[in-house]
Write a protein that holds these residues in place. Structure first.
Motif, PDB file in Angstrom:
ATOM      1  N   GLU A 114      -5.356   2.602  -1.922  1.00 52.37           N
ATOM      2  CA  GLU A 114      -5.301   1.488  -2.859  1.00 52.37           C
ATOM      3  C   GLU A 114      -4.173   0.568  -2.449  1.00 52.37           C
ATOM      4  O   GLU A 114      -3.235   0.975  -1.770  1.00 52.37           O
ATOM      5  N   TYR A 141      -6.026  -5.923  -7.131  1.00 54.27           N
ATOM      6  CA  TYR A 141      -5.902  -4.645  -6.440  1.00 54.27           C
ATOM      7  C   TYR A 141      -7.135  -4.412  -5.576  1.00 54.27           C
ATOM      8  O   TYR A 141      -8.228  -4.890  -5.897  1.00 54.27           O
ATOM      9  N   ARG A 146       0.841  -1.192   0.000  1.00 51.87           N
ATOM     10  CA  ARG A 146       0.000   0.000   0.000  1.00 51.87           C
ATOM     11  C   ARG A 146       0.884   1.252   0.000  1.00 51.87           C
ATOM     12  O   ARG A 146       1.676   1.450   0.917  1.00 51.87           O
ATOM     13  N   LYS A 168      -9.126  -1.086  -4.036  1.00 47.21           N
ATOM     14  CA  LYS A 168      -9.170   0.373  -4.107  1.00 47.21           C
ATOM     15  C   LYS A 168     -10.345   0.893  -3.297  1.00 47.21           C
ATOM     16  O   LYS A 168     -11.444   0.338  -3.350  1.00 47.21           O
TER      17      LYS A 168
END
Length: 173
Positions: free
Chosen positions: A102, A115, A87, A117
């Motif tokens: 994110e 990922y 991160r 987010k």
């Protein structure tokens, strides 16, 4: 070669709930000096299935606080790293929707599989899960008040089009 993604997916398909408990460090509790966070990840029976440890330097932890960048190693019970989270430093304020949180997810370490987010919302914690091609696959939505000093905080896991697939009554939190 150890292939953590197959082990991870097989294990996660067998469990109905994930509980994440932060280990409280005595030094941190007494004087407020931030240490690397550590977590135990358990199934619904309370059995430890993973453990995680943050990897940041002292200055970053104590100066940047919860906005800090970090790397988190998630290891199985054989002490093999199966997930690596990265991160970068970001804001969390609803006033800055252009630079929300994110995180990159690697499994096994070095192999990006997706990922996480943060989605902008004035009051609720909301996140989207993306696969490695950055296609949205799931959403996570927390409660209006995500702070709890004496109980669990439940997050619902939703399909990308916001139809619930895993809710509290089915055991996912």
């Amino acid at each position: 070669m150890y292939n953590g993604i197959y082990l991870l997916s097989g294990l996660l398909l067998q469990i109905d709930q994930i509980l994440v408990h932060q280990k409280i460090e005595l030094l941190e509790a007494i004087i407020g000096f931030e240490t690397n966070n550590q977590y135990e990840i358990k199934n619904s029976m309370g059995q430890k299935i993973f453990h995680a440890k943050e990897n940041t330097d002292c200055c970053t932890r104590n100066i940047c606080g919860p906005l800090r960048s970090f790397e988190l190693q998630i290891k199985d019970n054989f002490d093999q790293e199966v997930i690596h989270l990265i991160r970068p430093y970001r804001c969390t304020s609803c006033c800055f929707p252009c630079c929300l949180q994110e995180m990159e997810v690697q499994a096994p370490p070095g192999n990006t599989i997706g990922y996480i987010k943060q989605d902008w919302h004035m009051f609720k914690p909301k996140f989207s899960i993306y696969d490695m091609s950055k296609t949205k696959v799931l959403s996570i939505e927390g409660p209006l008040c995500a702070i709890s000093c004496c109980g669990d905080v439940d997050f619902d896991v939703l399909k990308s089009h916001y139809k619930s697939i895993l809710q509290s009554q089915s055991g996912y939190r």
